[in-house]
Write a protein that holds these residues in place. Structure first.
Motif, PDB file in Angstrom:
ATOM      1  N   ILE A 112      42.238  36.830  40.026  1.00  0.00           N
ATOM      2  CA  ILE A 112      41.263  37.917  39.904  1.00  0.00           C
ATOM      3  C   ILE A 112      40.907  38.087  38.432  1.00  0.00           C
ATOM      4  CG2 ILE A 112      40.922  40.409  40.178  1.00  0.00           C
ATOM      5  CD1 ILE A 112      42.821  40.249  42.588  1.00  0.00           C
ATOM      6  N   HIS A 113      39.599  37.994  38.136  1.00  0.00           N
ATOM      7  CA  HIS A 113      39.185  38.013  36.734  1.00  0.00           C
ATOM      8  C   HIS A 113      38.180  39.110  36.413  1.00  0.00           C
ATOM      9  CE1 HIS A 113      41.331  34.309  35.788  1.00  0.00           C
ATOM     10  NE2 HIS A 113      40.899  33.836  36.952  1.00  0.00           N
ATOM     11  N   LYS A 114      37.660  39.790  37.410  1.00  0.00           N
ATOM     12  CA  LYS A 114      36.737  40.900  37.177  1.00  0.00           C
ATOM     13  C   LYS A 114      36.912  41.909  38.302  1.00  0.00           C
ATOM     14  CE  LYS A 114      32.791  38.409  39.251  1.00  0.00           C
ATOM     15  NZ  LYS A 114      33.570  37.204  39.629  1.00  0.00           N
ATOM     16  N   PRO A 115      36.482  43.167  38.090  1.00  0.00           N
ATOM     17  CA  PRO A 115      36.688  44.187  39.113  1.00  0.00           C
ATOM     18  C   PRO A 115      36.123  43.806  40.477  1.00  0.00           C
ATOM     19  CG  PRO A 115      36.042  45.214  37.051  1.00  0.00           C
ATOM     20  CD  PRO A 115      35.908  43.730  36.855  1.00  0.00           C
ATOM     21  N   GLU A 116      35.001  43.101  40.499  1.00  0.00           N
ATOM     22  CA  GLU A 116      34.369  42.723  41.768  1.00  0.00           C
ATOM     23  C   GLU A 116      35.274  41.833  42.605  1.00  0.00           C
ATOM     24  OE1 GLU A 116      31.338  44.202  39.072  1.00  0.00           O
ATOM     25  OE2 GLU A 116      32.952  42.739  38.828  1.00  0.00           O
ATOM     26  N   ASP A 117      36.183  41.115  41.966  1.00  0.00           N
ATOM     27  CA  ASP A 117      37.100  40.240  42.700  1.00  0.00           C
ATOM     28  C   ASP A 117      38.123  41.035  43.511  1.00  0.00           C
ATOM     29  OD1 ASP A 117      35.821  38.091  41.550  1.00  0.00           O
ATOM     30  OD2 ASP A 117      37.290  37.847  39.944  1.00  0.00           O
ATOM     31  N   LEU A 118      38.197  42.342  43.275  1.00  0.00           N
ATOM     32  CA  LEU A 118      39.149  43.181  43.998  1.00  0.00           C
ATOM     33  C   LEU A 118      38.560  43.761  45.286  1.00  0.00           C
ATOM     34  CD1 LEU A 118      40.702  44.975  40.913  1.00  0.00           C
ATOM     35  CD2 LEU A 118      41.993  43.652  42.593  1.00  0.00           C
ATOM     36  N   ALA A 119      37.343  43.395  45.629  1.00  0.00           N
ATOM     37  CA  ALA A 119      36.716  43.887  46.863  1.00  0.00           C
ATOM     38  C   ALA A 119      37.624  43.602  48.057  1.00  0.00           C
ATOM     39  CB  ALA A 119      35.349  43.239  47.059  1.00  0.00           C
ATOM     40  N   GLY A 120      37.863  44.634  48.875  1.00  0.00           N
ATOM     41  CA  GLY A 120      38.729  44.499  50.039  1.00  0.00           C
ATOM     42  C   GLY A 120      40.207  44.540  49.709  1.00  0.00           C
ATOM     43  N   GLY A 121      40.556  44.821  48.464  1.00  0.00           N
ATOM     44  CA  GLY A 121      41.954  44.800  48.040  1.00  0.00           C
ATOM     45  C   GLY A 121      42.609  46.167  48.058  1.00  0.00           C
ATOM     46  N   ILE A 122      43.864  46.192  47.644  1.00  0.00           N
ATOM     47  CA  ILE A 122      44.664  47.409  47.582  1.00  0.00           C
ATOM     48  C   ILE A 122      45.024  47.681  46.118  1.00  0.00           C
ATOM     49  CG2 ILE A 122      46.821  48.532  48.287  1.00  0.00           C
ATOM     50  CD1 ILE A 122      46.795  46.776  50.772  1.00  0.00           C
ATOM     51  N   ILE A 123      44.798  48.923  45.688  1.00  0.00           N
ATOM     52  CA  ILE A 123      45.070  49.331  44.312  1.00  0.00           C
ATOM     53  C   ILE A 123      46.108  50.441  44.323  1.00  0.00           C
ATOM     54  CG2 ILE A 123      44.063  50.166  42.145  1.00  0.00           C
ATOM     55  CD1 ILE A 123      42.864  47.552  43.063  1.00  0.00           C
ATOM     56  N   ARG A 157      52.377  42.913  41.343  1.00  0.00           N
ATOM     57  CA  ARG A 157      52.583  41.630  42.019  1.00  0.00           C
ATOM     58  C   ARG A 157      52.855  41.800  43.515  1.00  0.00           C
ATOM     59  NH1 ARG A 157      53.884  40.905  36.809  1.00  0.00           N
ATOM     60  NH2 ARG A 157      53.124  38.970  35.878  1.00  0.00           N
ATOM     61  N   LEU A 158      52.858  43.055  43.978  1.00  0.00           N
ATOM     62  CA  LEU A 158      53.068  43.304  45.400  1.00  0.00           C
ATOM     63  C   LEU A 158      51.759  43.581  46.123  1.00  0.00           C
ATOM     64  CD1 LEU A 158      56.157  45.700  45.107  1.00  0.00           C
ATOM     65  CD2 LEU A 158      56.153  43.219  45.431  1.00  0.00           C
ATOM     66  N   ILE A 159      50.762  44.028  45.361  1.00  0.00           N
ATOM     67  CA  ILE A 159      49.447  44.309  45.938  1.00  0.00           C
ATOM     68  C   ILE A 159      48.402  43.567  45.108  1.00  0.00           C
ATOM     69  CG2 ILE A 159      50.096  46.499  46.996  1.00  0.00           C
ATOM     70  CD1 ILE A 159      49.096  47.925  44.527  1.00  0.00           C
ATOM     71  N   ASP A 160      47.152  44.034  45.123  1.00  0.00           N
ATOM     72  CA  ASP A 160      46.091  43.277  44.443  1.00  0.00           C
ATOM     73  C   ASP A 160      45.885  43.679  42.982  1.00  0.00           C
ATOM     74  OD1 ASP A 160      45.030  41.691  46.792  1.00  0.00           O
ATOM     75  OD2 ASP A 160      44.860  43.727  47.580  1.00  0.00           O
ATOM     76  N   GLY A 161      46.106  44.936  42.668  1.00  0.00           N
ATOM     77  CA  GLY A 161      45.916  45.389  41.297  1.00  0.00           C
ATOM     78  C   GLY A 161      46.417  46.807  41.133  1.00  0.00           C
TER      79      GLY A 161
END
Length: 294
Positions: A112-123, A157-161
């Motif tokens: 993941i290199h930009k915020p858009e890459d976190l689409a559908g992820g867990i923060i 390292r357990l979720i997306d960001g």
């Protein structure tokens, strides 16, 4: 315990800001005694009372009028979307005078290199509403924003960001995290309830306290210098003084000597004192300052 509504009610932040805040008030002329078993510190001003709240909830109690004014991080005013009056910025915090940054971060090895890459992820974050507004503002759909009760860096390292606060960046480096964006920069603020601010007597008292606290912050990084100088060497000594400073020069009983006094930054003092000595200054001494009011 019920607070006296006739008194000006102050909120002291409990937690990492507590000790720096109590020390700042002490250097401003107020002695606050905090008991480990009470949320009602004693303050040596008969016209004031104090209560302790976590910085995370301070702005809500100020907005609701539970207290007249308080001190907390700007980040929690934003997170709570609180309607309060900001009296002033106070440039002090947990470890340094640096602002706190809330950053979006992922592990260094992440793809993941930009915020858009976190689409559908867990923060994971403590700042749920702020993070929600951030991703909504960028039209990035997030699966879940979960509240983190601490040790947020470990969860990267357990979720997306994660979105976590950093003051020096050392924790991010230690956990090998890479910052994608800064969501919010925050410093400590004094905030007031709108009704209290509209009351002339309360407003004047709050403004007086703000002035003293800011003066104490300014003084922390500076010292006073005083020395005796032969009148014949006064020009040589004054030539060594920082150009931005205007020293005070006073006559001494011996007309061939004068006393010179100046306020300088602590980092300047260590270089200036030897120069003043070589230029002819004698009996040089420095002293700490409690407050500097511009």
């Amino acid at each position: 315990m019920t607070t006296d509504p006739s008194k000006l009610r102050l909120g002291i932040p409990k937690g990492s800001l507590q000790d720096p805040t109590v020390d700042l008030f002490y250097r401003s002329g107020y002695r606050i005694n905090v008991s480990s078993r009470s949320y009602y510190p004693e303050i040596d001003d008969p016209g004031m009372s104090a209560m302790m709240f976590r910085s995370q909830e301070m702005s809500r109690y100020v907005e609701d009028g539970v207290i007249d004014f308080g001190i907390c991080g700007h980040d929690w005013v934003v997170e709570n979307n609180s309607d309060v009056h900001e009296v002033c910025e106070l440039e002090y915090s947990r470890a340094t005078s640096n602002p706190i940054r809330w950053v979006l971060a992922v592990p260094e090895e992440s793809d993941i290199h930009k915020p858009e890459d976190l689409a559908g992820g867990i923060i994971a974050t403590e700042l749920k509403q702020t993070v929600k507004r951030y991703f909504e503002g960028k039209n990035i759909p997030i699966k879940k924003i979960e509240f983190s009760w601490g040790a947020t860096e470990v969860k990267a390292r357990l979720i997306d960001g994660i979105v976590d606060c950093t003051e020096t960046g050392s924790s991010l480096r230690a956990n090998k995290l890479r910052v994608l964006d800064t969501l919010l920069t925050s410093t400590t603020r004094m905030i007031a309830n709108h009704d209290a601010w509209a009351d002339p007597a309360k407003r004047e008292k709050i403004e007086d306290i703000a002035l003293l606290l800011q003066g104490a912050i300014s003084a922390k990084s500076q010292v006073g210098l005083k020395l005796n100088v032969p009148r014949a060497k006064l020009d040589a000594v004054l030539a060594q003084m920082p150009s931005a400073q205007s020293p005070t020069v006073n006559e001494l009983a011996d007309k061939d000597w004068v006393a010179v006094e100046v306020i300088v930054d602590r980092t300047v003092e260590r270089e200036l004192v030897p120069k003043l000595s070589r230029a002819g200054g004698q009996a040089i001494f420095s002293y700490p300052l409690n407050k500097i009011i511009p």
